[in-house]
Structure formats: C-alpha cells, structure tokens
Design a protein around this motif. Structure first.
Motif, PDB file in Angstrom:
ATOM      1  N   LEU A 198     -10.109  -1.131  -4.616  1.00  0.00           N
ATOM      2  CA  LEU A 198      -9.174  -1.287  -5.730  1.00  0.00           C
ATOM      3  C   LEU A 198      -7.886  -0.507  -5.469  1.00  0.00           C
ATOM      4  O   LEU A 198      -6.770  -1.010  -5.699  1.00  0.00           O
ATOM      5  N   ALA A 199      -8.024   0.729  -4.994  1.00  0.00           N
ATOM      6  CA  ALA A 199      -6.839   1.555  -4.751  1.00  0.00           C
ATOM      7  C   ALA A 199      -5.975   0.967  -3.641  1.00  0.00           C
ATOM      8  O   ALA A 199      -4.734   0.891  -3.761  1.00  0.00           O
ATOM      9  N   SER A 200      -6.605   0.539  -2.546  1.00  0.00           N
ATOM     10  CA  SER A 200      -5.829  -0.020  -1.427  1.00  0.00           C
ATOM     11  C   SER A 200      -5.178  -1.344  -1.803  1.00  0.00           C
ATOM     12  O   SER A 200      -4.059  -1.645  -1.350  1.00  0.00           O
ATOM     13  N   SER A 201      -5.860  -2.158  -2.608  1.00  0.00           N
ATOM     14  CA  SER A 201      -5.274  -3.438  -3.005  1.00  0.00           C
ATOM     15  C   SER A 201      -4.031  -3.232  -3.869  1.00  0.00           C
ATOM     16  O   SER A 201      -3.011  -3.916  -3.682  1.00  0.00           O
ATOM     17  N   LEU A 202      -4.074  -2.287  -4.802  1.00  0.00           N
ATOM     18  CA  LEU A 202      -2.916  -2.024  -5.644  1.00  0.00           C
ATOM     19  C   LEU A 202      -1.767  -1.438  -4.834  1.00  0.00           C
ATOM     20  O   LEU A 202      -0.591  -1.790  -5.050  1.00  0.00           O
ATOM     21  N   CYS A 203      -2.085  -0.543  -3.897  1.00  0.00           N
ATOM     22  CA  CYS A 203      -1.037   0.041  -3.054  1.00  0.00           C
ATOM     23  C   CYS A 203      -0.387  -1.022  -2.171  1.00  0.00           C
ATOM     24  O   CYS A 203       0.849  -1.075  -2.031  1.00  0.00           O
ATOM     25  N   MET A 204      -1.191  -1.886  -1.567  1.00  0.00           N
ATOM     26  CA  MET A 204      -0.645  -2.925  -0.708  1.00  0.00           C
ATOM     27  C   MET A 204       0.176  -3.934  -1.502  1.00  0.00           C
ATOM     28  O   MET A 204       1.215  -4.435  -1.032  1.00  0.00           O
ATOM     29  N   TYR A 205      -0.237  -4.229  -2.710  1.00  0.00           N
ATOM     30  CA  TYR A 205       0.546  -5.131  -3.563  1.00  0.00           C
ATOM     31  C   TYR A 205       1.911  -4.518  -3.868  1.00  0.00           C
ATOM     32  O   TYR A 205       2.943  -5.212  -3.827  1.00  0.00           O
ATOM     33  N   SER A 206       1.918  -3.222  -4.127  1.00  0.00           N
ATOM     34  CA  SER A 206       3.188  -2.559  -4.412  1.00  0.00           C
ATOM     35  C   SER A 206       4.110  -2.542  -3.185  1.00  0.00           C
ATOM     36  O   SER A 206       5.331  -2.689  -3.301  1.00  0.00           O
ATOM     37  N   LEU A 207       3.548  -2.391  -1.986  1.00  0.00           N
ATOM     38  CA  LEU A 207       4.350  -2.309  -0.768  1.00  0.00           C
ATOM     39  C   LEU A 207       4.823  -3.670  -0.271  1.00  0.00           C
ATOM     40  O   LEU A 207       5.905  -3.774   0.334  1.00  0.00           O
ATOM     41  N   GLU A 208       4.051  -4.729  -0.475  1.00  0.00           N
ATOM     42  CA  GLU A 208       4.340  -6.015   0.137  1.00  0.00           C
ATOM     43  C   GLU A 208       4.814  -7.089  -0.836  1.00  0.00           C
ATOM     44  O   GLU A 208       5.190  -8.178  -0.410  1.00  0.00           O
ATOM     45  N   TRP A 232      -8.247  -9.263  -1.964  1.00  0.00           N
ATOM     46  CA  TRP A 232      -8.756 -10.084  -0.861  1.00  0.00           C
ATOM     47  C   TRP A 232      -8.394  -9.460   0.481  1.00  0.00           C
ATOM     48  O   TRP A 232      -9.210  -9.420   1.399  1.00  0.00           O
ATOM     49  N   TRP A 233      -7.153  -8.944   0.584  1.00  0.00           N
ATOM     50  CA  TRP A 233      -6.774  -8.284   1.831  1.00  0.00           C
ATOM     51  C   TRP A 233      -7.610  -7.041   2.065  1.00  0.00           C
ATOM     52  O   TRP A 233      -8.058  -6.770   3.183  1.00  0.00           O
ATOM     53  N   SER A 234      -7.842  -6.222   1.043  1.00  0.00           N
ATOM     54  CA  SER A 234      -8.592  -4.978   1.204  1.00  0.00           C
ATOM     55  C   SER A 234     -10.045  -5.254   1.580  1.00  0.00           C
ATOM     56  O   SER A 234     -10.622  -4.547   2.406  1.00  0.00           O
ATOM     57  N   TYR A 250      -1.577 -10.635   5.625  1.00  0.00           N
ATOM     58  CA  TYR A 250      -1.385  -9.378   6.351  1.00  0.00           C
ATOM     59  C   TYR A 250      -0.006  -8.831   5.999  1.00  0.00           C
ATOM     60  O   TYR A 250       0.911  -9.568   5.583  1.00  0.00           O
ATOM     61  N   PRO A 251       0.188  -7.521   6.148  1.00  0.00           N
ATOM     62  CA  PRO A 251       1.483  -6.921   5.805  1.00  0.00           C
ATOM     63  C   PRO A 251       2.520  -7.167   6.903  1.00  0.00           C
ATOM     64  O   PRO A 251       2.178  -7.324   8.085  1.00  0.00           O
ATOM     65  N   ILE A 252       3.796  -7.169   6.487  1.00  0.00           N
ATOM     66  CA  ILE A 252       4.885  -7.353   7.450  1.00  0.00           C
ATOM     67  C   ILE A 252       5.886  -6.201   7.396  1.00  0.00           C
ATOM     68  O   ILE A 252       6.682  -6.048   8.322  1.00  0.00           O
ATOM     69  N   THR A 253       5.848  -5.388   6.368  1.00  0.00           N
ATOM     70  CA  THR A 253       6.751  -4.242   6.283  1.00  0.00           C
ATOM     71  C   THR A 253       6.196  -3.074   7.081  1.00  0.00           C
ATOM     72  O   THR A 253       4.995  -3.018   7.393  1.00  0.00           O
ATOM     73  N   THR A 254       7.080  -2.140   7.416  1.00  0.00           N
ATOM     74  CA  THR A 254       6.657  -0.982   8.211  1.00  0.00           C
ATOM     75  C   THR A 254       5.664  -0.126   7.443  1.00  0.00           C
ATOM     76  O   THR A 254       4.623   0.278   7.987  1.00  0.00           O
ATOM     77  N   GLY A 311       3.812  -1.091   4.977  1.00  0.00           N
ATOM     78  CA  GLY A 311       2.596  -1.870   4.777  1.00  0.00           C
ATOM     79  C   GLY A 311       1.705  -1.843   6.006  1.00  0.00           C
ATOM     80  O   GLY A 311       0.478  -1.716   5.905  1.00  0.00           O
ATOM     81  N   LYS A 312       2.312  -1.957   7.216  1.00  0.00           N
ATOM     82  CA  LYS A 312       1.522  -1.922   8.446  1.00  0.00           C
ATOM     83  C   LYS A 312       0.886  -0.541   8.650  1.00  0.00           C
ATOM     84  O   LYS A 312      -0.269  -0.439   9.078  1.00  0.00           O
ATOM     85  N   PHE A 313       1.662   0.517   8.375  1.00  0.00           N
ATOM     86  CA  PHE A 313       1.121   1.869   8.524  1.00  0.00           C
ATOM     87  C   PHE A 313      -0.047   2.083   7.549  1.00  0.00           C
ATOM     88  O   PHE A 313      -1.090   2.649   7.939  1.00  0.00           O
ATOM     89  N   PHE A 314       0.126   1.622   6.335  1.00  0.00           N
ATOM     90  CA  PHE A 314      -0.952   1.764   5.349  1.00  0.00           C
ATOM     91  C   PHE A 314      -2.175   0.939   5.754  1.00  0.00           C
ATOM     92  O   PHE A 314      -3.313   1.363   5.562  1.00  0.00           O
ATOM     93  N   ALA A 315      -1.960  -0.244   6.344  1.00  0.00           N
ATOM     94  CA  ALA A 315      -3.076  -1.085   6.793  1.00  0.00           C
ATOM     95  C   ALA A 315      -3.861  -0.410   7.911  1.00  0.00           C
ATOM     96  O   ALA A 315      -5.083  -0.520   7.986  1.00  0.00           O
ATOM     97  N   ILE A 316      -3.131   0.315   8.803  1.00  0.00           N
ATOM     98  CA  ILE A 316      -3.829   1.037   9.876  1.00  0.00           C
ATOM     99  C   ILE A 316      -4.741   2.108   9.281  1.00  0.00           C
ATOM    100  O   ILE A 316      -5.902   2.265   9.697  1.00  0.00           O
TER     101      ILE A 316
END
Length: 403
Positions: free
Chosen positions: A176-186, A202-204, A217-221, A223-228
């Motif tokens: 839940l936390a990662s999905s909300l963070c990724m939504y905010s970034l991307e 779904w991404w998380s 998948y993320p395309i911002t810098t 977003g990619k760092f957070f995905a790693i």
C-alpha cells in the motif's frame, strides 16, 4: 434401551470405518483407500473432460465415472451426518450435527456433490452450479489426513500461523505504501498508466513478488530509484514467509525425531489381560482398582469396540484390558528359568508344597494348556506343565527367561 444401545454401537462402528482407520482395522483402511481413489479418479475425469479429444473418445465413460464417484461422495456425506454424534460425543446430537455441517470438511463434503444434482431441480442455474464443482478439489485435504508425512505441512502452518500472519501484514502495508508513493511520483509523467492508486498497487504487487510483467513501470528518475529500493525490499519481504515455513519444517522433524528417540530409550511395557467372572476387578470402576504408581489401564477392548479408560468406566467380565507400565529404572536383570515337565520328571503328580527344592528356588508361575496358574501349595503338577521359577542352582534342560 437395548435397541438404542445397539444403534449407538452401530453408529460408533460405522464412524470408525468412515474416519481415518487404525492400521489393524482392515475394513476402515479399505474404506480410506476407496475414498482416496474416488477423489483422485473424480478429479482426473473432470480434468480429462475439458480436453476435446478425450471428450470425443471417452465422453460417455468420463460422465459415468463422474456420476459414480459423485454418488459415492453423497453417500459418504449422509453417513457422516448420521455418525456426527460419534465425532462430538460431549455435544447433544443436534449440536454435533450442526458442528459437522458448518465445519470446513462438512462444507467441502456437501459442495463436492450438491452442485452436480442441483441442475436437476433448477435447470436455469446450470452454469453457476458447474462453477461450484471446483470445490471438489478441496476433498484432497481428506487424503492429507491419511498420511503423516502430509500432516506435517498442516501442523507447520498451524504452529507458525502467528508469524505468517505478521509477515503477510507487513507485506500488505509495504504494498500500500509503495503504491501510493509510486502514484505520486509517476502520475504527472504518465497519467494514462498511473491513473489511480490501484495502478500503483498492481505495480507494487508485481514488483514485490518479483514477477515484473513489464506492462507498467516508472520512467522518471525518482520513480526508477524508488522502484530499485522496492525491488530489494520485495526480495527480503517475500523470503520471510519462506524462512518461517522452512524453520517450522526443521523444528517439526526435529521434534518427531526426539520423540522417536525417547520412545526407543524409555520403552513402555504393555500386556493384555482378559477378565473373567471370578476376577475381583470385574464390576469395579478403574479409579477404584488401586493400581500402583507408573501403571495405567491404556485401553479396554469390549466386544468389537475400544473404550477409553476413564476413571468412572466399570469393568465387565470378558473385557480385555491393555495395561501399561513404566520401566522400573533398575538396570539389573532378573533371570527366571522355565522347565517343561516331561514323562519321567520326578515332579509329575506332586503338589508344590511337597517338592524337594532348596530355599533359593521359588516357583513363580505354572503354565498349563495356555492358561496361567498361580503356584499355590496344593497345586498338583502334571506332565507337560511349563514351570517358571527363580533359582540360583543348575536345572537340567531349562530355558532362561530374562525380566
């Protein structure tokens, strides 16, 4: 009253047959085998019927197999309903019946055959009822009860349920936390992909469970760092339940090994005793027997059934008692000697009190034609008797019995 007792006896015997049977109960073990085969054959026929080639070649046979096995499941369910009181003897019959009906195994047993017959009464719901037939696969859990190796899985999951629930809760929070963070970034960079919080979930899920479908998948810098970071955390989070279950298996098998080793080192001795009318124990309750410490009545065999030896159980003539005793803890062995009286033995025809034996020789028991006789003074020995005695002297043609 006699008819009611007979009916209860039949129910109990039938319950012993349809439940997981003991190894010495051949009828029950045969029923377990038939039940397991019916489950496997029914599932195999259901799977084979989904293939068009098999349906065209053996469609009639597969339908017949399904009909027979489902009828067996229905009969099995009715028998379990009738004998539900034996599963829960402390409950009233109505409550025992309801407890089985609404239990997991009862619901699975019901849904394993009911959807097959419902279209006969409700033709319009054939498609919906066919979906419920998938519940038959849960009957495989009955096979789990027949084999101890499969039971280990259930015991491990049950013993580690608190740790597993905690790890799952942590994973859900992280998702839940990662999905909300990724939504905010991307969301601003690709609003059509991360259009809402569900897209982030779904991404998380695909990232934390290391499946990575690649459809989102993320395309911002950032977003990619957070995905790693989330990918690294995902490897560790998913490994937690695996480690818990692995540790549970090690603990369970270690416990089983310790139990087997202790049982080997500290043997418990069991004997069977059949009560006759002349025995003083006949008519007495178990708690009034006055057994010495370390000795118990392990089981009571009465007619065809086994009775749990509770303290208020009254013994009857004809009962076969299984007595258990702990080891005495003394490593010293007592050697007894067994002598079979032949034709020319001087003891033939003599009373025990008249025997010319030393004070160091004690007659322990006399076995005659399969019966054990107490060596009282007026007991007359006969040819063929097996005389067991304790003696430090030499006896001709004796056999040593170690106690």
């Amino acid at each position: 009253m006699a008819d009611r007792n007979m009916q209860l006896s039949r129910k109990k015997r039938l319950s012993e047959i349809i439940e997981v049977g003991a190894s010495e109960d051949l009828v029950s073990r045969l029923y377990d085998l038939v039940n397991s085969l019916a489950i496997v054959i029914n599932l195999a026929a259901s799977i084979a019927y989904t293939f068009e080639e098999a349906r065209l070649a053996w469609g009639g046979l597969l339908v017949s197999v399904e009909t027979v096995t489902v009828a067996f499941f229905a009969v099995d369910y009715c028998l379990r309903l009738w004998t539900s009181q034996c599963l829960h003897p402390k409950l009233p019959p109505a409550r025992a019946l309801l407890k089985y009906v609404f239990s997991f195994s009862g619901l699975v047993d019901l849904l394993s055959f009911l959807p097959y017959y419902l279209p006969v009464f409700f033709p319009s719901g054939t498609v919906a009822f066919r979906m419920f037939r998938v519940m038959r696969i849960f009957r495989l859990f009955r096979i789990n009860a027949y084999y101890d190796s499969l039971n280990v899985i259930t015991e491990v999951i049950a013993s580690k349920r608190q740790q597993l629930m905690s790890s799952v809760f942590i994973i859900v929070i992280l998702m839940l936390a990662s999905s909300l963070c990724m939504y905010s970034l991307e969301h601003e960079a690709q609003p059509e992909v991360f259009s809402n919080a569900f897209s982030g979930i779904w991404w998380s899920v695909s990232t934390l469970l290391t499946v990575g479908y690649g459809d989102i998948y993320p395309i911002t810098t950032m977003g990619k760092f957070f995905a790693i970071c989330i990918s690294f955390l995902g490897v560790g989070m998913v490994a937690i339940p695996t480690g818990i279950i692995s540790a549970g298996f090690v603990d369970q098998y270690s416990r089983i090994k310790r139990i087997s080793e202790y049982a080997h080192e500290e043997d418990i001795n069991f004997i069977k005793v059949c009560l006759s009318r002349e025995d003083r124990w006949a008519g007495q309750s178990i708690q009034s027997l006055g057994l010495p410490p370390g000795m118990i009545v392990a089981a009571i065999q009465r007619e065809e059934g086994i009775i749990v030896p509770r303290g208020d159980v009254v013994l009857r003539s004809g009962d076969i008692l299984v007595l258990g005793a702990e080891p005495a803890g003394d490593e010293r062995r007592i050697e007894l000697k067994e002598v079979v009286l032949r034709r020319h033995n001087p003891w033939n025809g003599q009373r025990v009190r008249d025997l010319d034996i030393s004070r160091q020789t004690i007659i322990v028991m006399v076995k005659r034609k399969g019966k054990i006789l107490i060596p009282r003074g007026d007991l007359r020995l006969l040819e063929g008797d097996h005389v067991v005695l304790y003696s430090q002297g030499y006896l001709r043609a004796d056999h040593t019995v170690e106690v």
